[in-house]
Scaffold this active site. Structure first.
Site, PDB file in Angstrom:
ATOM      1  N   SER A 133      -0.269 -20.802   0.413  1.00  0.00           N
ATOM      2  CA  SER A 133      -0.427 -20.610  -0.803  1.00  0.00           C
ATOM      3  C   SER A 133      -1.755 -20.609  -0.874  1.00  0.00           C
ATOM      4  O   SER A 133      -2.384 -21.103  -0.451  1.00  0.00           O
ATOM      5  CB  SER A 133       0.202 -21.496  -1.402  1.00  0.00           C
ATOM      6  OG  SER A 133       0.376 -21.535  -2.301  1.00  0.00           O
ATOM      7  N   TYR A 146       2.436 -31.379  -2.527  1.00  0.00           N
ATOM      8  CA  TYR A 146       2.720 -29.988  -1.869  1.00  0.00           C
ATOM      9  C   TYR A 146       0.912 -29.119  -1.350  1.00  0.00           C
ATOM     10  O   TYR A 146       1.391 -28.333  -0.332  1.00  0.00           O
ATOM     11  CB  TYR A 146       3.444 -29.341  -2.406  1.00  0.00           C
ATOM     12  CG  TYR A 146       3.250 -27.986  -2.720  1.00  0.00           C
ATOM     13  CD1 TYR A 146       4.178 -27.558  -1.440  1.00  0.00           C
ATOM     14  CD2 TYR A 146       2.128 -26.607  -3.911  1.00  0.00           C
ATOM     15  CE1 TYR A 146       4.493 -26.419  -1.147  1.00  0.00           C
ATOM     16  CE2 TYR A 146       3.207 -25.006  -3.327  1.00  0.00           C
ATOM     17  CZ  TYR A 146       3.913 -24.822  -1.909  1.00  0.00           C
ATOM     18  OH  TYR A 146       3.682 -23.248  -1.338  1.00  0.00           O
TER      19      TYR A 146
HETATM   20  N1  LIG Z   1       7.661 -19.102  -4.141  1.00  0.00           N
HETATM   21  C1  LIG Z   1       6.133 -18.935  -4.300  1.00  0.00           C
HETATM   22  O1  LIG Z   1       5.408 -19.025  -5.465  1.00  0.00           O
HETATM   23  C2  LIG Z   1       5.164 -19.438  -2.915  1.00  0.00           C
HETATM   24  C3  LIG Z   1       4.083 -19.506  -3.164  1.00  0.00           C
HETATM   25  C4  LIG Z   1       3.015 -19.676  -2.286  1.00  0.00           C
HETATM   26  C5  LIG Z   1       3.584 -20.487  -1.040  1.00  0.00           C
HETATM   27  N2  LIG Z   1       5.247 -20.360  -0.908  1.00  0.00           N
HETATM   28  C6  LIG Z   1       5.579 -20.242   0.644  1.00  0.00           C
HETATM   29  O2  LIG Z   1       6.356 -19.620   0.600  1.00  0.00           O
HETATM   30  C7  LIG Z   1       7.766 -19.545   1.516  1.00  0.00           C
HETATM   31  C8  LIG Z   1       8.808 -19.940   1.731  1.00  0.00           C
HETATM   32  O3  LIG Z   1       9.456 -19.811   0.349  1.00  0.00           O
HETATM   33  P1  LIG Z   1      10.160 -18.839  -1.214  1.00  0.00           P
HETATM   34  O4  LIG Z   1       9.251 -18.525  -2.532  1.00  0.00           O
HETATM   35  O5  LIG Z   1      10.321 -17.913   0.162  1.00  0.00           O
HETATM   36  O6  LIG Z   1      11.885 -19.987  -0.864  1.00  0.00           O
HETATM   37  P2  LIG Z   1      12.675 -20.379  -1.325  1.00  0.00           P
HETATM   38  O7  LIG Z   1      13.861 -19.401  -1.134  1.00  0.00           O
HETATM   39  O8  LIG Z   1      12.839 -21.708  -1.090  1.00  0.00           O
HETATM   40  O9  LIG Z   1      12.551 -20.559   0.772  1.00  0.00           O
HETATM   41  C9  LIG Z   1      12.327 -21.615   0.683  1.00  0.00           C
HETATM   42  C10 LIG Z   1      13.382 -21.124   2.493  1.00  0.00           C
HETATM   43  O10 LIG Z   1      13.518 -21.986   4.045  1.00  0.00           O
HETATM   44  C11 LIG Z   1      13.641 -22.934   4.025  1.00  0.00           C
HETATM   45  N3  LIG Z   1      13.934 -24.114   4.442  1.00  0.00           N
HETATM   46  C12 LIG Z   1      13.549 -26.292   3.701  1.00  0.00           C
HETATM   47  N4  LIG Z   1      13.254 -26.762   4.820  1.00  0.00           N
HETATM   48  C13 LIG Z   1      13.613 -26.112   5.360  1.00  0.00           C
HETATM   49  C14 LIG Z   1      14.139 -26.691   7.050  1.00  0.00           C
HETATM   50  N5  LIG Z   1      13.855 -28.798   7.279  1.00  0.00           N
HETATM   51  N6  LIG Z   1      13.933 -26.105   8.078  1.00  0.00           N
HETATM   52  C15 LIG Z   1      13.714 -24.347   7.961  1.00  0.00           C
HETATM   53  N7  LIG Z   1      14.145 -23.907   7.230  1.00  0.00           N
HETATM   54  C16 LIG Z   1      13.624 -24.366   5.915  1.00  0.00           C
HETATM   55  C17 LIG Z   1      14.559 -22.916   3.268  1.00  0.00           C
HETATM   56  O11 LIG Z   1      16.098 -22.721   3.694  1.00  0.00           O
HETATM   57  P3  LIG Z   1      17.324 -22.948   3.143  1.00  0.00           P
HETATM   58  O12 LIG Z   1      18.477 -22.352   2.358  1.00  0.00           O
HETATM   59  O13 LIG Z   1      18.213 -24.166   4.497  1.00  0.00           O
HETATM   60  O14 LIG Z   1      17.013 -24.469   2.146  1.00  0.00           O
HETATM   61  C18 LIG Z   1      14.417 -21.605   2.374  1.00  0.00           C
HETATM   62  O15 LIG Z   1      15.130 -21.007   3.639  1.00  0.00           O
HETATM   63  C19 LIG Z   1       6.754 -21.354   1.721  1.00  0.00           C
HETATM   64  O16 LIG Z   1       6.689 -22.178   2.908  1.00  0.00           O
HETATM   65  C20 LIG Z   1       6.878 -21.562   0.033  1.00  0.00           C
HETATM   66  O17 LIG Z   1       5.852 -23.178   0.083  1.00  0.00           O
HETATM   67  C21 LIG Z   1       5.915 -19.815  -2.272  1.00  0.00           C
END
Ligand SMILES: NC(=O)c1ccc[n+]([C@@H]2O[C@H](COP(=O)([O-])OP(=O)(O)OC[C@H]3O[C@@H](n4cnc5c(N)ncnc54)[C@H](OP(=O)(O)O)[C@@H]3O)[C@@H](O)[C@H]2O)c1
Length: 271
Positions: A133, A146
């Protein structure tokens, strides 16, 4: 030869967008998720399987890798994407919430990495893509746990690339800015402690600003395109800013004086 990618946390957001992009480019995709019934539409796509993988369930990791190898024969790229944020004042967090945060974002990512390395070493090839991130290089209020996890992912990944380069395994760090996904909604864990009101004013100021950043963030497809580039550009580049003005923010952070930068973060988040 058709290439294969294994993606964790593929049920929504960035992971699901990456599944669609790799699939549309002719790749085999193991769209792993902790509840495969959550995204049935992905399993309908040609060359996509949805093995169950919960990064906190150690047995599910080798099982998902084995299922992918059975189906596709080899794995070229691993995308460690699964993750979420714990939001709130540190004093309000429960130790179990913090453990869960690090288990998922750091230790889970490490275990999936450990499980894939023998395969990558045997093949003398592999690309390991870790989703960090911008929050792995800078911080915002109320995200202390986080940020702890994402700074850990940055350090882990940067160090790891030294020991893996001789096996032709490349490490990539993806650094998204705010991306409009479930990250700011259902995936978020909120720290609250009964009777603790000392932080209420701060929370009232900061949370709407963080939510606004999420609501106006880039679509997840922007980050998926950067992940795809990292998987295919053939370079030894390590870090990839990925949407939500990440490039600009990281550049500004690098060239700002510490105190001025923090004043800016306060101004943007605590107004
Ligand atoms: N969105 C942002 O602004 C942002 C910015 C920087 C970095 N990120 C990073 O991007 C990545 C993806 O996030 P996103 O934005 O796409 O959010 P998201 O739509 O909430 O996706 C998160 C995913 O992680 C899965 N997950 C959570 N706990 C897990 C576990 N124990 N085992 C396997 N899967 C698990 C969730 O599965 P479930 O469906 O089962 O809950 C979901 O598929 C994360 O690492 C996040 O920190 C996001």
């Amino acid at each position: 030869m058709v290439k294969t990618v294994l993606i964790t946390g593929a049920s929504s957001g960035i992971g699901a967008a990456a599944v669609r992009l790799f699939q549309s480019q002719g790749w085999n995709v193991a769209a792993t998720m902790r509840s495969p019934d959550k995204a049935p539409e992905l399993a309908q796509l040609e060359r996509v399987i949805c093995p169950r993988l919960d990064v906190n369930d150690p047995a599910s990791i080798p099982a998902a890798i084995a299922q992918t190898l059975d189906q596709f024969g080899s794995i070229d790229v691993l995308v460690n994407n699964a993750g979420y944020a714990l939001l709130g004042p540190f004093e309000a967090t429960d130790p179990e919430q913090i453990r869960q945060q690090f288990n998922t974002n750091v230790f889970g990512l490490m275990e999936v990495t450990r499980a894939i390395l023998p395969h990558f070493r045997d093949r003398k090839a592999g690309i390991l893509i870790n989703i960090a991130s911008i929050g792995g290089q800078m911080t915002f209020p109320l995200y202390s746990s986080y940020h702890g996890t994402k700074w850990a992912v940055e350090g882990f990944s940067e160090s790891l690339q030294y020991e893996l380069e001789e096996f032709n395994i490349r490490v990539k760090i993806i650094e998204p800015g705010p991306i409009k996904t479930d990250f700011y909604g259902r995936s978020e864990d909120v720290a609250q402690k009964e009777g603790l009101t000392a932080y209420d004013d701060l929370v009232k100021k900061v949370v709407p600003n963080l939510k606004r950043a999420g609501a106006t963030g880039s679509p997840p497809e922007v980050t998926a395109r950067v992940i795809y580039k990292a998987a295919t550009d053939g370079s030894s580049k390590l870090r990839y800013p990925a949407g939500g003005n990440a490039g600009l923010l990281l550049f500004a952070r690098r060239f700002s004086l510490e105190r001025g930068w923090r004043r800016g973060i306060r101004w943007v988040t605590m107004r």
